[in-house]
Every structure is written in C-alpha cells, then in structure tokens.
Design a protein around this motif. Structure first.
Motif, PDB file in Angstrom:
ATOM      1  N   PRO B 362       0.965  -2.674 -38.872  1.00  0.00           N
ATOM      2  CA  PRO B 362      -0.255  -3.164 -38.554  1.00  0.00           C
ATOM      3  C   PRO B 362      -0.430  -4.422 -39.303  1.00  0.00           C
ATOM      4  N   GLU B 363      -0.181  -4.317 -40.773  1.00  0.00           N
ATOM      5  CA  GLU B 363      -0.391  -5.379 -41.621  1.00  0.00           C
ATOM      6  C   GLU B 363       0.672  -6.542 -41.218  1.00  0.00           C
ATOM      7  N   ASN B 364       1.732  -6.365 -40.605  1.00  0.00           N
ATOM      8  CA  ASN B 364       2.496  -7.439 -40.117  1.00  0.00           C
ATOM      9  C   ASN B 364       2.157  -7.981 -39.099  1.00  0.00           C
ATOM     10  N   VAL B 365       1.652  -7.404 -37.956  1.00  0.00           N
ATOM     11  CA  VAL B 365       1.163  -7.977 -36.875  1.00  0.00           C
ATOM     12  C   VAL B 365       0.012  -8.980 -37.158  1.00  0.00           C
ATOM     13  N   LYS B 366      -1.034  -8.222 -38.061  1.00  0.00           N
ATOM     14  CA  LYS B 366      -2.101  -9.121 -38.487  1.00  0.00           C
ATOM     15  C   LYS B 366      -1.645 -10.493 -39.276  1.00  0.00           C
ATOM     16  N   ALA B 367      -0.636 -10.384 -40.030  1.00  0.00           N
ATOM     17  CA  ALA B 367      -0.048 -11.622 -40.631  1.00  0.00           C
ATOM     18  C   ALA B 367       0.414 -12.540 -39.654  1.00  0.00           C
ATOM     19  N   MET B 368       1.222 -12.087 -38.363  1.00  0.00           N
ATOM     20  CA  MET B 368       1.696 -12.986 -37.441  1.00  0.00           C
ATOM     21  C   MET B 368       0.518 -13.572 -36.621  1.00  0.00           C
ATOM     22  N   LEU B 369      -0.345 -12.932 -36.281  1.00  0.00           N
ATOM     23  CA  LEU B 369      -1.329 -13.288 -35.659  1.00  0.00           C
ATOM     24  C   LEU B 369      -2.212 -14.603 -36.370  1.00  0.00           C
ATOM     25  N   ALA B 370      -2.553 -14.113 -37.715  1.00  0.00           N
ATOM     26  CA  ALA B 370      -3.373 -15.066 -38.475  1.00  0.00           C
ATOM     27  C   ALA B 370      -2.449 -16.545 -38.513  1.00  0.00           C
ATOM     28  N   SER B 371      -1.150 -16.315 -38.648  1.00  0.00           N
ATOM     29  CA  SER B 371      -0.244 -17.532 -39.154  1.00  0.00           C
ATOM     30  C   SER B 371      -0.532 -18.708 -38.149  1.00  0.00           C
TER      31      SER B 371
END
Lengths: 208, 377
Positions: B362-371
């Motif tokens: 989930p923290e990777n998906v969050k990083a992707m969406l935030a980018s």
C-alpha cells in the motif's frame, strides 16, 4: 547436393528439412549424426536470435521443425543413444497458470539435448522437491507471470533448502516481470530475460 | 482543470496542469478494501466501496484505466475461453483472475469462418465452453444477467465521474482479429506456427472477423457512453513476431481498427503488454494525436517518448514487480523520472504497468498516486 540439414532448419524450411531427414534415413545415414546436424541448425537459429535477425516466432518454428525431425529419427536410434546433457526440472509455480514462456523454454532445452522434466503449471513446492529427488537434476527452472508467483518461487526455494537440496541445485527464474530484485526476494540464483538466455544459463550451470 | 480535461488534454498531446494518474487498480483495491476478488468481479457496489476506501487512504486518482469491477458475468460471455474466475468452478473466492491458454479451433477452421458466418462461428465456439448458451432460455438468462451488470456499471461510471474519477474504457474491450485468435481460439504456440504454415488462411480469418470485432466494440461504446476502447496487444508484439510478420499480417489490422475508431470519434487505448520497442516506428502509421499508447513496463517507455512522443499520448508504466517488492522511495524516484521526462511537454498519463498487483505494498501505491502532485514538469 542441396543445402545441409542444418541450413534448412536454420532457414525454417520445414518441408525440405523433413524430406532431407527422411531421405538420409532411407540412405542409411547414422541417426546420431543427423541429430547433431539439427542441433547445429538450432545453434545457428540461436545466433540469429541474439543478433536480432530472428524473433521469438522464428525460435518457435525452428523448435517445431526440430521436434518433427527428431520424431522421424528416434525410431532408428538404439536405446540410450544420443545421451542427455543433463536433467532439468521446470514448471510454472503454484498459483500461476501461465505457460507460454515455460513451454518455449522447455522445448528449446530439449532441442539443446537436455532431459527436461516439465511439471506443468500451478506446481506446488513439494512437487518440485519430489521430482528433483527422483531425477537427481541439478537445475531447477521456475516460471511465473503474476506477482503472486514471486511468493511461490520463494516458498519453492525454501522447500529445497528444507529438503537439503539447495546446495546441489541451481535455481533459475523466468517470466515477464521477473528481474534481479525477484531473484533476491526468492533466494534463487539468476533469471533469464528470454528463452535463449535460459538455454545459455542451462549450459553454463550444467557445464555443457 | 478537472480529471476529464486533464486526461483529454494529454491524449491530444497537450500539456495539462499536471500529469494525470490513471492506473488499473481494481484487483488491488478489492484486496486492500477487504473484499474477495470474486466480490470485486461480481458485485459492483462492494467493488466501489473497496475502491473508495483505497482512494481515501492512499490518495486520489484522475481515472481508472481498464477495470473489471462488477464485470465478471460479462467477461464470462465475451471471452470464448472463459478465464479462471475467483469463486467460479472451484476457484477459491480470493484466487487470482487469469486467462487460460487453450486451443478451441483446428487450423482447418480458418477457412470456415467466412463460410459459416463469423458471428455464428464465434457463438459456436462460445457454446463449447458455456453450453447453456446453446438453448434460448440459457442465452436469455446469460444476457439478462450481463444486461443488469451493464446498467449497474453505467451508474457506477456516473457516480465516479461526479467525484472526479473518469472511467477510461469500462467494458469497451476490443481485439484485433489476430490478437483474438491467438488469445482465445488457437493458443499462442499454434497461432505462431500457423503464421508460418498458413499465413493466407490467417489473413482470410482476419478479414472475416474484422467487422464483428468492430460491431461488438461499437455496441459497447453506445452502451457505456464512453468514447474510448481498450485494445489489448500482446500476441502481435515484438516479443512474439518478426518485423516482417508484423508488417505483413498484424500492422494492417491495427491500422484498420484504429482508423475505424478514430473516424467514429472514439479514442483507441492501445494497451500493449510485452515488448513493443522494436515496433514503435510502425505505430507512426496510426492516426496522430488520436490514440493512447499504454505500456506495461516491458517495452522501453523512454524510447516510446523519443520515437512517438509527438505522435501519440504515452501512458504507463510503473512495473508490477516494483510495486510489490520495491520501497516507496524507489517508486517515487521512478514516477519522478516518468513525470519529468515523459511529461515535460505533455502527452503523458501516469499509469501502472500493467495492473497494480493485488499484493502491491500500500505504501508503494500511495507513493505512486502522490507523485503527480509532488512533481510538476
């Protein structure tokens, strides 16, 4: 005298290559020398693939011609003739049913002269362990396309360790998303980026 | 700009206020949102709730690329070789959706497609895997079930649009005839051998199937109201075919299909899995500024920008393996590079390559969406 059998195979001329094999067998040619010529043709196909002259479709077609030719030759060979370069166990790991890449690698390894034990798809770790124990194979090739397969690859390597096999068995990985990071995660040795690399790795590990 | 304007600007090769993010997120959102994959595929309300939780926890998106949410019954109908469906025919409810590689036609049949009539022939094949389609009651039941799901999917599309999330294609899934034959009819290996042994038969089948494929897509476009179609390309990629085979057999189909959609004002979303890098120059033959090239992390997306950047919108390609095994900093760095290099002069949509995997961190998906908010080219 036309082109050699190796050249006909490398040129993907299916009917002519098979006619050449039938003719040679009728003339009493040594079956083993025919298989060697076919392997020479496959080496040329591999070279062209690496040079970017051939693509996967040509690898598949050449392997098909090889298979058909060997099917003609085999009945003329004596048992045990044309010994194998070594045993390899291969399969798509548990939870994954993708088999295109795995089947191509299996076929090419057979063409190369390896004794291939293909366990199919969705293979649980203990089935790999049993087959390695039964055959004494020193190379295990694991395939998978899903990220879920990374966990099954890891479980399989752990099962090998549990059975005391890991020290003597090299593990190579293959499949679309597999990379160096997956090798590290699963505790495998290396990955092959394409079918041709898988054959090279097999030769490297089995000292052929 | 709202999500739709942002996406449409990028598709027309313009530069939006920021790079839009449009992943394939349904499988991951199902797991993250606490429902089974079966529920995600067969119950759009549950799937929507799971997506809502995912976006509320991990960050907003501008749109969904392909989504199978709530479309399980429709997929059982449109794919002649039914995929492995979680919760169906003994598959565990939280199992993984997968396509099955199985030949359901003989090589001699290529020539029969036209004779039998392509639509009747496809129905014959579908009856093999779904025998209930063979009687009127079964047919009615299957289509009415799918019809209800289509209505529900339509409501879901509108709900998400009101909340700023655009559905790119919903169930508008179309194949070129050769992709269709390889995926669902002949299996990969046999199809490749056919290309060598009977290329003229393959071409004849392609001609016969082109119209039904277009008709199916047109019907879906009308029902969904979305003027985009998802066209999967794998079996005709440079991972599989030689350039000569592509030029002779596959490129004419891709051209014809894309021209057809563009004439109708529909945007083809070319979802190209496997490696297409060597074939990028050919894609210049497709209409300029009218298609989206969606890559899965196998092709060289940076080369795509170089060769095709002024020709079609590029979309991709945060790799599935990175989202599962990488760290948030690595995901952030890869997205930064995509956004700053590919999005510098517009014509770029950030997406997953190909789907955000069900077991992504989930923290990777969050990083992707935030980018897309963090980096502004």
């Amino acid at each position: 005298m036309g082109e050699t059998l190796a050249a006909l195979l490398a040129g993907l001329r299916e009917e002519e290559a098979l006619a050449e094999v039938r003719g040679a067998l009728d003339d009493g040619r040594d079956p083993i020398s025919l298989v060697e010529e076919l392997r020479e043709g496959m080496s040329e196909v591999g070279r062209r693939f690496e040079a970017g002259e051939y693509f996967l479709s040509e690898l598949i077609m050449s392997a098909e011609i090889f298979k058909e030719a060997v099917a003609l030759i085999e009945p003329r060979m004596r048992a045990g003739e044309g010994g194998s370069k070594g045993a390899i166990v291969i399969g798509t790991v548990k939870g994954d049913i993708h088999d295109i890449g795995k089947n191509i690698v299996s076929t090419l390894l057979r063409c190369e002269g390896f004794e291939v034990h293909d366990l199919g798809v969705d293979v649980p770790p203990d089935a790999f362990v049993r087959k390695l124990e039964e055959t004494g194979a020193r190379l295990l090739a694991l395939s998978g396309l899903l990220t879920l397969a990374f966990d099954s690859m890891k479980e399989t390597v752990e099962a090998l360790e549990g059975a005391g096999l890991r020290r003597n068995v090299n593990v190579i990985l293959g499949g679309g998303p597999v990379n160096e990071k997956v090798v590290e995660y699963a505790g495998a040795d290396v990955f092959g980026a394409d079918a041709s690399q898988a054959v090279k790795l097999a030769n490297l590990y089995l000292g052929a | 700009m709202d999500a739709l304007e942002r996406i449409e600007t990028a598709v027309r090769l313009g530069k939006p206020d920021r790079v839009p993010v449009v992943p394939i997120i349904d499988f991951f959102a199902g797991r993250y949102g606490g429902i089974t994959q079966h529920d995600m595929l067969f119950d759009i309300d549950k799937a929507d709730m799971a997506l809502e939780k995912t976006l509320s926890d991990l960050g907003p998106i501008d749109g969904q690329n392909l989504s199978y949410a709530g479309l399980g019954r429709i997929m059982q109908l449109i794919f002649p070789t039914p995929p492995v469906m979680p919760g169906v025919r003994g598959v565990p409810p939280d199992g993984q959706f997968q396509f099955v590689e199985k030949a359901v036609m003989e090589p001699e049949e290529y020539r029969l497609i036209e004779e039998r009539g392509p639509i009747r022939w496809i129905l014959d094949k579908m009856k093999l895997s779904t025998p209930e389609l063979g009687n009127p009651a079964g047919l009615l039941k299957a289509f009415s079930g799918a019809g209800r799901d289509i209505i529900k999917a339509g409501r879901s599309i509108k709900r998400w649009r009101r909340r700023g999330v655009e559905s790119m294609v919903a169930y508008n899934i179309v194949f070129t005839p050769m992709e269709y034959i390889s995926l669902f009819m002949r299996s990969f290996n046999d199809f490749i051998l056919d290309l060598f042994r009977r290329p003229d038969d393959v071409k004849a089948a392609s001609r016969a199937l082109m119209k039904p494929m277009q008709m199916q897509g047109s019907m879906m476009v009308r029902m969904s109201g979305l003027k985009r179609v998802f066209m999967g390309g794998t079996r005709t990629s440079a991972s599989c075919l030689s350039p000569r085979q592509f030029e002779d057999l596959a490129l004419p189909e891709w051209r014809e299909m894309c021209d057809f959609w563009v004439r109708k004002g529909v945007t083809p979303l070319l979802h190209f899995d496997s490696d297409w890098t060597a074939f990028f120059p050919y894609l210049k033959e497709l209409p300029r500024g009218k298609c989206i090239l969606n890559l899965d992390g196998t092709s060289d997306i940076f080369a795509a920008k170089e060769v095709l950047g002024d020709h079609m919108c590029i979309m991709g390609d945060v790799p599935a393996a990175l989202l599962k095994l990488g760290e948030p900093e690595e995901v952030d760095e890869y997205c930064r590079r995509l956004i700053m290099e590919l999005g510098a002069d517009g014509g770029f949509i950030l997406s997953s390559g190909c789907t955000i995997p069900v077991d992504a961190k989930p923290e990777n998906v969050k990083a992707m969406l935030a980018s897309v908010h963090k980096y502004r080219p």
